[in-house]
Design a protein around this motif. Sequence first.
Motif, PDB file in Angstrom:
ATOM      1  N   TYR A 166      16.158 -28.554  59.536  1.00 40.15           N
ATOM      2  CA  TYR A 166      17.546 -28.740  59.122  1.00 40.15           C
ATOM      3  C   TYR A 166      17.640 -28.953  57.604  1.00 40.15           C
ATOM      4  O   TYR A 166      18.589 -28.499  56.950  1.00 40.15           O
ATOM      5  CB  TYR A 166      18.145 -29.933  59.864  1.00 40.15           C
ATOM      6  N   ARG A 167      16.630 -29.619  57.027  1.00 45.62           N
ATOM      7  CA  ARG A 167      16.639 -29.912  55.592  1.00 45.62           C
ATOM      8  C   ARG A 167      16.114 -28.747  54.746  1.00 45.62           C
ATOM      9  O   ARG A 167      16.233 -28.780  53.520  1.00 45.62           O
ATOM     10  CB  ARG A 167      15.785 -31.155  55.318  1.00 45.62           C
ATOM     11  N   THR A 168      15.520 -27.748  55.405  1.00 51.43           N
ATOM     12  CA  THR A 168      14.966 -26.606  54.670  1.00 51.43           C
ATOM     13  C   THR A 168      16.086 -25.752  54.057  1.00 51.43           C
ATOM     14  O   THR A 168      17.116 -25.523  54.689  1.00 51.43           O
ATOM     15  CB  THR A 168      14.105 -25.736  55.609  1.00 51.43           C
ATOM     16  N   ASP A 169      15.840 -25.284  52.870  1.00 52.39           N
ATOM     17  CA  ASP A 169      16.855 -24.509  52.140  1.00 52.39           C
ATOM     18  C   ASP A 169      16.781 -23.022  52.543  1.00 52.39           C
ATOM     19  O   ASP A 169      16.376 -22.152  51.766  1.00 52.39           O
ATOM     20  CB  ASP A 169      16.640 -24.669  50.632  1.00 52.39           C
ATOM     21  N   PHE A 170      17.167 -22.708  53.799  1.00 53.25           N
ATOM     22  CA  PHE A 170      17.184 -21.320  54.251  1.00 53.25           C
ATOM     23  C   PHE A 170      18.301 -20.519  53.581  1.00 53.25           C
ATOM     24  O   PHE A 170      18.232 -19.284  53.521  1.00 53.25           O
ATOM     25  CB  PHE A 170      17.359 -21.262  55.778  1.00 53.25           C
ATOM     26  N   GLU A 171      19.307 -21.220  53.068  1.00 48.83           N
ATOM     27  CA  GLU A 171      20.429 -20.528  52.436  1.00 48.83           C
ATOM     28  C   GLU A 171      19.964 -19.697  51.235  1.00 48.83           C
ATOM     29  O   GLU A 171      20.456 -18.580  50.998  1.00 48.83           O
ATOM     30  CB  GLU A 171      21.486 -21.545  52.005  1.00 48.83           C
ATOM     31  N   SER A 172      19.003 -20.211  50.483  1.00 54.26           N
ATOM     32  CA  SER A 172      18.523 -19.480  49.297  1.00 54.26           C
ATOM     33  C   SER A 172      17.819 -18.183  49.693  1.00 54.26           C
ATOM     34  O   SER A 172      17.851 -17.197  48.955  1.00 54.26           O
ATOM     35  CB  SER A 172      17.574 -20.367  48.493  1.00 54.26           C
ATOM     36  N   LEU A 225      18.462 -16.435  52.661  1.00 57.58           N
ATOM     37  CA  LEU A 225      19.376 -15.537  53.355  1.00 57.58           C
ATOM     38  C   LEU A 225      20.476 -14.986  52.458  1.00 57.58           C
ATOM     39  O   LEU A 225      20.917 -13.852  52.637  1.00 57.58           O
ATOM     40  CB  LEU A 225      19.996 -16.279  54.551  1.00 57.58           C
ATOM     41  N   PHE A 226      20.917 -15.780  51.478  1.00 59.26           N
ATOM     42  CA  PHE A 226      22.114 -15.373  50.723  1.00 59.26           C
ATOM     43  C   PHE A 226      21.899 -15.259  49.212  1.00 59.26           C
ATOM     44  O   PHE A 226      22.763 -14.752  48.495  1.00 59.26           O
ATOM     45  CB  PHE A 226      23.260 -16.360  50.986  1.00 59.26           C
ATOM     46  N   HIS A 227      20.772 -15.736  48.703  1.00 58.19           N
ATOM     47  CA  HIS A 227      20.598 -15.746  47.253  1.00 58.19           C
ATOM     48  C   HIS A 227      19.325 -15.040  46.804  1.00 58.19           C
ATOM     49  O   HIS A 227      18.808 -15.317  45.712  1.00 58.19           O
ATOM     50  CB  HIS A 227      20.606 -17.193  46.731  1.00 58.19           C
ATOM     51  N   ASP A 280       9.431 -25.720  48.722  1.00 59.53           N
ATOM     52  CA  ASP A 280      10.255 -26.506  49.655  1.00 59.53           C
ATOM     53  C   ASP A 280       9.356 -27.394  50.521  1.00 59.53           C
ATOM     54  O   ASP A 280       8.710 -26.922  51.467  1.00 59.53           O
ATOM     55  CB  ASP A 280      11.098 -25.576  50.529  1.00 59.53           C
TER      56      ASP A 280
END
Length: 519
Positions: free
Chosen positions: A253-259, A261-263, A274
């Motif tokens: 949950y704390r992992t920065d998957f957004e970077s 998938l989207f960046h 990470d």
Amino acid sequence: MPRKTWRAALAAYATPASLALLLLGFAAGLPYMLVFSTLSVWLREAGVARETIGFASLIGLAYAFKWVWSPLLDQWRLPLLGKLGRRRSWLVLAQLLVAIGLAGMALCDPQQNLSWLIALAVLVAFASATQDIAVDAYRLEIAEDSRQAALAASYMAGYRVAALLATAGALYFAEWFGSTKELYKHSAWAGTYLLFALLMLPGLLTSLWMSEPAVPLRTQLSAARYGFTHQMVSVLVLIVLLVSVPAMFTQLYRTDFESVLFHGGSFLDLLLHDRAFLRALLYIILTSLCLSSMGRRGLAPVLTPINDFILRYRWQALLLLGLIATYRLSDTVLGVMANVFYIDQGFTKEQIASVSKLFGLIMTLLGAGLGGLLIVRFGIFPILLIGGAASAATNLLFLLLADMGPHLQMLVLTISCDNFSAGLATAAFVAYLSSLTNLKFSATQYALLSSIMLLLPRLIGGYSGVMVEKFGYSDFFLITALLGVPTLILIAWQWRREGPQENGSTPTSSSEQPTANQP
């Protein structure tokens, strides 16, 4: 089969077994309250920070996870003390450790040796939880299902008296010995805890005096299939699994998957930068090892009792677990907010303490005693249904009290009815859980089922404050009453499925149910 007479039902309390469970209940109630309720007062009086006291309350996890090491009590006989028998040897060991731990706590001043005090409190908590496992297993093995409620009522009576003595009584002794909120005195608390260490003696003598349950030898041999090393490995694997699974999801949950998938980031960036992702990978590896064929072999001592339960009840196991998980839901969820509600209504702390300690204790014991009597007379299912309905219905008294302000007479009536129904329901439920266990794995299965009983109510109870804020007290009490309806449906379904049994009770859970061997 004809029902038993009232005289025969009352005779269930006039046995050495009931006296033994009364004294064992007393021995179980003392350490629980001394480690949690009373210890927090001692620490605060000694000037320990609230945050530290809050963290110290995590000692209570020993009781929530006692089923993890319960297979040891089923499947391993202690050296030397094992001559006393499988159950009594564990009881004696646990009670000796509780007494030693309490005496050690008495010698530690939290202002100077807080770490040692907490460490000894952990020892007491684990020994006390082990004692609970052994007492439950002993009770299951000395009497048939219809007498379990009477034994549970005797146990509850001793437990409640000990709980009152270890809370209000301990505070009285500490103040009488010279320690007050204004003037802390370690010797006063030391004398108090040494006194309660000595009060473990009646329980210890009871364990030495009573006889070992007459469980058939082949039942004991079939349970004791694993060596001590295998069982310890099983406990360690299970602990790793219990820690790894929630920690894995937390770190994911704390992992920065957004970077990624989207960046335009990559998983290599996660591996290099990470830390949450790296920790998640570690917990995934640990979880995989625990669930591998090697890990499952290691878990065999724990999984065997669970497999036995599932094989005996098959698809009905899910419905039985649903009944177990919801039976105490309505009153447990309400209980979290009960004292807060009393304060918000305008009652004084003295009024709350006096009514809950006096009327609450008396009515709980009366309810439990009557429950044990009625189950011997009429069987488990009728009283299980009445107890479940009463526990939910008495929540409506809180709804009435919410519109009356600080009405002392209504408070007395509400607490009296609520505690009476809780005592009745608890006695019935203990008898029902006892009927579901297999004597080959009595310690493990009962510890697991009783843990399931508390899991859902505790989880939902954690949101009770949110529910009060959103709906208000009146709607909250109505909701908690309605939470009891699914349980009543499950009880009615199970009662109809079982059909009429001897004395209305459920059939025994093991083909090798022993005779009611008295201590």
